[in-house]
Design a protein around this motif. Structure first.
Motif, PDB file in Angstrom:
ATOM      1  N   CYS A   1      41.387  72.699  86.704  1.00 16.33           N
ATOM      2  CA  CYS A   1      41.704  71.340  86.237  1.00 16.33           C
ATOM      3  C   CYS A   1      42.486  71.355  84.923  1.00 16.33           C
TER       4      CYS A   1
ATOM      5  N   THR B   1      37.260  65.498  87.350  1.00 13.96           N
ATOM      6  CA  THR B   1      36.888  66.308  86.194  1.00 13.96           C
ATOM      7  C   THR B   1      37.931  66.175  85.088  1.00 13.96           C
ATOM      8  N   PRO B   2      37.517  66.300  83.827  1.00 16.78           N
ATOM      9  CA  PRO B   2      36.136  66.505  83.397  1.00 16.78           C
ATOM     10  C   PRO B   2      35.332  65.208  83.458  1.00 16.78           C
TER      11      PRO B   2
ATOM     12  N   TYR C   1      31.032  68.012  83.993  1.00 18.39           N
ATOM     13  CA  TYR C   1      31.559  68.453  85.287  1.00 18.39           C
ATOM     14  C   TYR C   1      32.982  68.987  85.079  1.00 18.39           C
ATOM     15  N   GLU C   2      33.245  70.205  85.564  1.00 18.67           N
ATOM     16  CA  GLU C   2      34.562  70.802  85.371  1.00 18.67           C
ATOM     17  C   GLU C   2      35.003  71.605  86.599  1.00 18.67           C
ATOM     18  N   ASP C   3      36.306  71.616  86.839  1.00 15.95           N
ATOM     19  CA  ASP C   3      36.920  72.469  87.861  1.00 15.95           C
ATOM     20  C   ASP C   3      37.761  73.499  87.099  1.00 15.95           C
TER      21      ASP C   3
ATOM     22  N   CYS D   1      40.684  69.376  82.175  1.00 11.00           N
ATOM     23  CA  CYS D   1      39.561  70.137  81.618  1.00 11.00           C
ATOM     24  C   CYS D   1      40.078  71.115  80.562  1.00 11.00           C
TER      25      CYS D   1
END
Length: 269
Positions: A104, A237-238, A99-101, A107
């Motif tokens: 972020c 995230t992550p 899961y990533e933004d 991340c």
């Protein structure tokens, strides 16, 4: 002067006075009507302005509006609205969900530190990679960069899996990833500039048109919803999940040693 003439003069004077008074009365009435009319117009204009302001304030933003648009799913996706993105060799038995933004900073740290190791594992067929994009950082500052970058990633994914991976790496690189407080990814021109460093996307007019037109904006919002509604218990995230379980207790894997240890254990489980 005769009494008759004197009386006539007085009568004429009274008549002139009456006519003048009537004229002044008409002028005053007209003036009052103009003032009233002007006041009404001013009130209506103010009301209209307030009404317009209210309408504008309650008008959904572009990103809220596209939630109801028909989703154009990029190529190389499956599932509802194309929100299932799985990359890797078919022979790989397990899948590492990340899961990533796009905005972020953690991340970016993961990509810069562990990214090359992750790609080697992926190429070696140790596991497949499932990507889940989030946009929650935008909510903190009423930003747009996470959503816009996610849409651009959709445009890259439409080109190829490799273009997507390379573009994501470029976004998170030390050169291109902005500070979390700087919403640079909201600008299409910046995202296209980053893409110029990716071989498959350099001077790719189809990709650039998709970014500028927001072809995958609705897809980005649908993808973001998969993060919001995820049942893996990931809230930041992550996030790393395998076999339905968060790895490392939800703590980010930010060193190669930690990544190899935790993912290696999950692969053996």
């Amino acid at each position: 002067m005769s009494k008759r003439n004197s009386q006539a003069s007085k009568t004429a004077a009274r008549e002139r006075l009456r006519v003048e008074r009537e004229r002044q009365a008409k002028r005053a009435k007209a003036k009052r009507q103009i003032i009233v009319a002007a006041s009404v117009v001013a009130v209506l204009a103010a009301a209209g302005g307030i009404g317009y302001a209210v309408v504008q304030a309650n008008k959904p933003t572009h990103w809220e509006a596209v939630k109801d648009d028909k989703v154009v799913a990029p190529a190389n996706t499956t599932g509802k609205d194309g929100t299932t993105v799985v990359i890797g060799k078919a022979s790989a038995k397990k899948t590492l969900k990340i899961y990533e933004d796009p905005r972020c900073p953690v991340c970016a740290q993961f990509e810069q530190t562990v990214g090359s190791t992750f790609k080697k594992d992926l190429d070696a067929g140790k596991y497949k990679f499932q990507y889940v994009g989030a946009t929650f950082i935008d909510n903190k500052d009423n930003g747009e960069g996470s959503k816009n970058a996610l849409s651009a990633l959709g445009a890259a994914l439409n080109v190829s899996d490799q273009a997507f991976l390379d573009y994501k790496t470029a976004m998170y690189s030390t050169k291109w990833h902005p500070d979390e407080t700087q919403d640079k990814f909201k600008d299409d021109s910046y995202l296209i500039k980053v893409a110029q460093t990716v071989p498959a996307l350099k001077d790719n007019t189809k990709f650039q048109t998709a970014v500028k037109k927001g072809t995958y904006d609705a897809w980005a919002m649908a993808m973001s919803k998969t993060f919001d509604d995820n049942k893996d218990g990931v809230t930041g995230t992550p996030g790393f999940v395998m076999d339905g379980k968060q790895l490392n207790g939800g703590t980010p894997l930010l060193t190669v040693a930690d990544f190899n240890k935790v993912v290696g254990a999950a692969l053996k489980a």
